[in-house]
Design a protein around this motif. Structure first.
Motif, PDB file in Angstrom:
ATOM      1  N   ASP A 167       0.806  -1.224   0.000  1.00  0.00           N
ATOM      2  CA  ASP A 167       0.000   0.000   0.000  1.00  0.00           C
ATOM      3  C   ASP A 167       0.841   1.276   0.000  1.00  0.00           C
ATOM      4  O   ASP A 167       0.361   2.334  -0.392  1.00  0.00           O
ATOM      5  CB  ASP A 167      -0.944   0.030   1.208  1.00  0.00           C
ATOM      6  CG  ASP A 167      -2.095  -0.961   1.075  1.00  0.00           C
ATOM      7  OD1 ASP A 167      -2.268  -1.526  -0.024  1.00  0.00           O
ATOM      8  OD2 ASP A 167      -2.809  -1.160   2.075  1.00  0.00           O
ATOM      9  N   LYS A 168       2.095   1.194   0.450  1.00  0.00           N
ATOM     10  CA  LYS A 168       2.947   2.383   0.540  1.00  0.00           C
ATOM     11  C   LYS A 168       3.923   2.529  -0.620  1.00  0.00           C
ATOM     12  O   LYS A 168       4.416   3.628  -0.873  1.00  0.00           O
ATOM     13  CB  LYS A 168       3.717   2.380   1.857  1.00  0.00           C
ATOM     14  CG  LYS A 168       2.817   2.543   3.055  1.00  0.00           C
ATOM     15  CD  LYS A 168       3.593   2.627   4.329  1.00  0.00           C
ATOM     16  CE  LYS A 168       2.602   2.785   5.475  1.00  0.00           C
ATOM     17  NZ  LYS A 168       3.209   2.939   6.747  1.00  0.00           N
ATOM     18  N   HIS A 169       4.224   1.426  -1.317  1.00  0.00           N
ATOM     19  CA  HIS A 169       5.209   1.455  -2.400  1.00  0.00           C
ATOM     20  C   HIS A 169       4.745   0.595  -3.565  1.00  0.00           C
ATOM     21  O   HIS A 169       4.390  -0.568  -3.380  1.00  0.00           O
ATOM     22  CB  HIS A 169       6.567   0.929  -1.918  1.00  0.00           C
ATOM     23  CG  HIS A 169       7.181   1.778  -0.859  1.00  0.00           C
ATOM     24  ND1 HIS A 169       7.943   2.872  -1.148  1.00  0.00           N
ATOM     25  CD2 HIS A 169       7.109   1.711   0.501  1.00  0.00           C
ATOM     26  CE1 HIS A 169       8.344   3.439  -0.017  1.00  0.00           C
ATOM     27  NE2 HIS A 169       7.842   2.760   0.998  1.00  0.00           N
ATOM     28  N   LEU A 170       4.750   1.195  -4.756  1.00  0.00           N
ATOM     29  CA  LEU A 170       4.470   0.461  -5.990  1.00  0.00           C
ATOM     30  C   LEU A 170       5.762   0.418  -6.785  1.00  0.00           C
ATOM     31  O   LEU A 170       6.290   1.459  -7.183  1.00  0.00           O
ATOM     32  CB  LEU A 170       3.365   1.157  -6.796  1.00  0.00           C
ATOM     33  CG  LEU A 170       3.055   0.550  -8.166  1.00  0.00           C
ATOM     34  CD1 LEU A 170       2.518  -0.875  -8.014  1.00  0.00           C
ATOM     35  CD2 LEU A 170       2.057   1.423  -8.914  1.00  0.00           C
ATOM     36  N   TRP A 171       6.291  -0.782  -6.967  1.00  0.00           N
ATOM     37  CA  TRP A 171       7.537  -0.979  -7.699  1.00  0.00           C
ATOM     38  C   TRP A 171       7.194  -1.418  -9.118  1.00  0.00           C
ATOM     39  O   TRP A 171       6.447  -2.377  -9.317  1.00  0.00           O
ATOM     40  CB  TRP A 171       8.399  -2.030  -7.011  1.00  0.00           C
ATOM     41  CG  TRP A 171       8.834  -1.602  -5.651  1.00  0.00           C
ATOM     42  CD1 TRP A 171       8.179  -1.789  -4.476  1.00  0.00           C
ATOM     43  CD2 TRP A 171      10.018  -0.873  -5.331  1.00  0.00           C
ATOM     44  NE1 TRP A 171       8.877  -1.229  -3.430  1.00  0.00           N
ATOM     45  CE2 TRP A 171      10.018  -0.664  -3.932  1.00  0.00           C
ATOM     46  CE3 TRP A 171      11.088  -0.379  -6.092  1.00  0.00           C
ATOM     47  CZ2 TRP A 171      11.037   0.009  -3.276  1.00  0.00           C
ATOM     48  CZ3 TRP A 171      12.099   0.292  -5.431  1.00  0.00           C
ATOM     49  CH2 TRP A 171      12.075   0.489  -4.052  1.00  0.00           C
ATOM     50  N   VAL A 172       7.749  -0.714 -10.125  1.00  0.00           N
ATOM     51  CA  VAL A 172       7.406  -0.964 -11.520  1.00  0.00           C
ATOM     52  C   VAL A 172       8.674  -1.304 -12.301  1.00  0.00           C
ATOM     53  O   VAL A 172       9.637  -0.535 -12.295  1.00  0.00           O
ATOM     54  CB  VAL A 172       6.720   0.282 -12.144  1.00  0.00           C
ATOM     55  CG1 VAL A 172       6.298   0.010 -13.570  1.00  0.00           C
ATOM     56  CG2 VAL A 172       5.528   0.716 -11.290  1.00  0.00           C
ATOM     57  N   SER A 173       8.653  -2.447 -12.977  1.00  0.00           N
ATOM     58  CA  SER A 173       9.789  -2.851 -13.820  1.00  0.00           C
ATOM     59  C   SER A 173       9.677  -2.153 -15.176  1.00  0.00           C
ATOM     60  O   SER A 173       8.623  -1.618 -15.541  1.00  0.00           O
ATOM     61  CB  SER A 173       9.778  -4.365 -14.027  1.00  0.00           C
ATOM     62  OG  SER A 173       8.675  -4.729 -14.864  1.00  0.00           O
ATOM     63  N   TRP A 174      10.761  -2.201 -15.942  1.00  0.00           N
ATOM     64  CA  TRP A 174      10.735  -1.627 -17.291  1.00  0.00           C
ATOM     65  C   TRP A 174       9.670  -2.295 -18.148  1.00  0.00           C
ATOM     66  O   TRP A 174       8.922  -1.615 -18.863  1.00  0.00           O
ATOM     67  CB  TRP A 174      12.103  -1.766 -17.968  1.00  0.00           C
ATOM     68  CG  TRP A 174      13.058  -0.675 -17.612  1.00  0.00           C
ATOM     69  CD1 TRP A 174      14.186  -0.791 -16.861  1.00  0.00           C
ATOM     70  CD2 TRP A 174      12.972   0.711 -17.983  1.00  0.00           C
ATOM     71  NE1 TRP A 174      14.806   0.428 -16.730  1.00  0.00           N
ATOM     72  CE2 TRP A 174      14.087   1.365 -17.421  1.00  0.00           C
ATOM     73  CE3 TRP A 174      12.063   1.453 -18.728  1.00  0.00           C
ATOM     74  CZ2 TRP A 174      14.309   2.728 -17.589  1.00  0.00           C
ATOM     75  CZ3 TRP A 174      12.292   2.821 -18.899  1.00  0.00           C
ATOM     76  CH2 TRP A 174      13.405   3.429 -18.331  1.00  0.00           C
ATOM     77  N   ASP A 175       9.589  -3.627 -18.104  1.00  0.00           N
ATOM     78  CA  ASP A 175       8.591  -4.328 -18.918  1.00  0.00           C
ATOM     79  C   ASP A 175       7.178  -3.912 -18.540  1.00  0.00           C
ATOM     80  O   ASP A 175       6.343  -3.631 -19.406  1.00  0.00           O
ATOM     81  CB  ASP A 175       8.736  -5.852 -18.773  1.00  0.00           C
ATOM     82  CG  ASP A 175       9.923  -6.398 -19.551  1.00  0.00           C
ATOM     83  OD1 ASP A 175      10.443  -5.692 -20.448  1.00  0.00           O
ATOM     84  OD2 ASP A 175      10.332  -7.536 -19.257  1.00  0.00           O
ATOM     85  N   GLU A 176       6.885  -3.860 -17.249  1.00  0.00           N
ATOM     86  CA  GLU A 176       5.557  -3.457 -16.805  1.00  0.00           C
ATOM     87  C   GLU A 176       5.270  -2.012 -17.205  1.00  0.00           C
ATOM     88  O   GLU A 176       4.177  -1.695 -17.685  1.00  0.00           O
ATOM     89  CB  GLU A 176       5.431  -3.618 -15.293  1.00  0.00           C
ATOM     90  CG  GLU A 176       4.037  -3.298 -14.791  1.00  0.00           C
ATOM     91  CD  GLU A 176       3.877  -3.471 -13.288  1.00  0.00           C
ATOM     92  OE1 GLU A 176       2.743  -3.311 -12.816  1.00  0.00           O
ATOM     93  OE2 GLU A 176       4.882  -3.744 -12.587  1.00  0.00           O
ATOM     94  N   TYR A 177       6.245  -1.144 -17.033  1.00  0.00           N
ATOM     95  CA  TYR A 177       6.091   0.263 -17.407  1.00  0.00           C
ATOM     96  C   TYR A 177       5.725   0.383 -18.892  1.00  0.00           C
ATOM     97  O   TYR A 177       4.757   1.062 -19.261  1.00  0.00           O
ATOM     98  CB  TYR A 177       7.380   1.023 -17.105  1.00  0.00           C
ATOM     99  CG  TYR A 177       7.327   2.478 -17.492  1.00  0.00           C
ATOM    100  CD1 TYR A 177       6.794   3.421 -16.618  1.00  0.00           C
ATOM    101  CD2 TYR A 177       7.795   2.913 -18.720  1.00  0.00           C
ATOM    102  CE1 TYR A 177       6.740   4.757 -16.963  1.00  0.00           C
ATOM    103  CE2 TYR A 177       7.745   4.246 -19.072  1.00  0.00           C
ATOM    104  CZ  TYR A 177       7.210   5.164 -18.202  1.00  0.00           C
ATOM    105  OH  TYR A 177       7.144   6.482 -18.556  1.00  0.00           O
TER     106      TYR A 177
END
Length: 181
Positions: free
Chosen positions: A8-18
């Protein structure tokens, strides 16, 4: 490299997902049937999606620099600055404009830029907005979005790795990345 787990506090996004999110956002705009004449992206976060949109829709790209996240390595929002000039290649900003940014956090930037464009570019007939993420704290509802984030997490976008790298560190950083493959 894999990204840490999101919560809920951090959304981590990979290059592929981005990249998939940007493509899906472009598809959402296309499927809406709304046709636009130019893409106006907000630097810095909207530059990557704006470039993709400009290429996919084959329309001119304009870039407007805005800044409000400057303190504490770009994690603390301050007053909004809108650049005096805009960069574009074909004529003045006019017609139907798709304003693209990465996210609507408080919504202030998008609200003020929409007002700025309408007030300062008489050839603009319509402005719609597209973002990847809209936080629950946003006072602005974009016309197009991919994800609504009610818990207002800090979004760790893949290019933020560059925020902590300086030129003298590049050789070691590249070597570390190649070893991880």
């Amino acid at each position: 490299m894999s990204t840490p787990p999101s919560d809920d506090k951090h959304l981590w996004v990979s290059w592929d997902e981005y990249n998939r999110l940007v493509e899906r956002l472009a598809l959402k705009v296309y499927e809406s049937g709304w046709k636009f004449d130019m893409v106006l992206c907000l630097a810095r976060g909207g530059v990557r999606p704006g470039d993709v949109f400009s290429r996919i829709f084959d329309v001119p790209l304009a870039i407007l620099s805005t800044s409000s996240y400057r303190a504490d390595k770009g994690t603390v929002q301050g007053d909004l600055d809108i650049a005096k000039y805009m960069t574009m290649t074909r004529g003045p900003l006019s017609g139907k404009i798709l304003l693209v940014d990465d996210l609507a956090d408080s919504g202030v930037t998008l609200m003020k830029v929409v007002d700025h464009v309408k007030a300062n570019f008489e050839g603009v007939t319509e402005v719609k907005t597209a973002v990847i993420w809209t936080k629950g704290s946003s006072a602005f509802k974009p016309d197009y979005q991919m994800q609504e984030l009610p818990h207002n997490p800090w979004i760790h976008q893949p290019f933020e790795d560059y925020d902590g790298i300086r030129p003298h560190q590049l050789a070691a950083w590249i070597k570390k990345g190649e070893a991880a493959k």
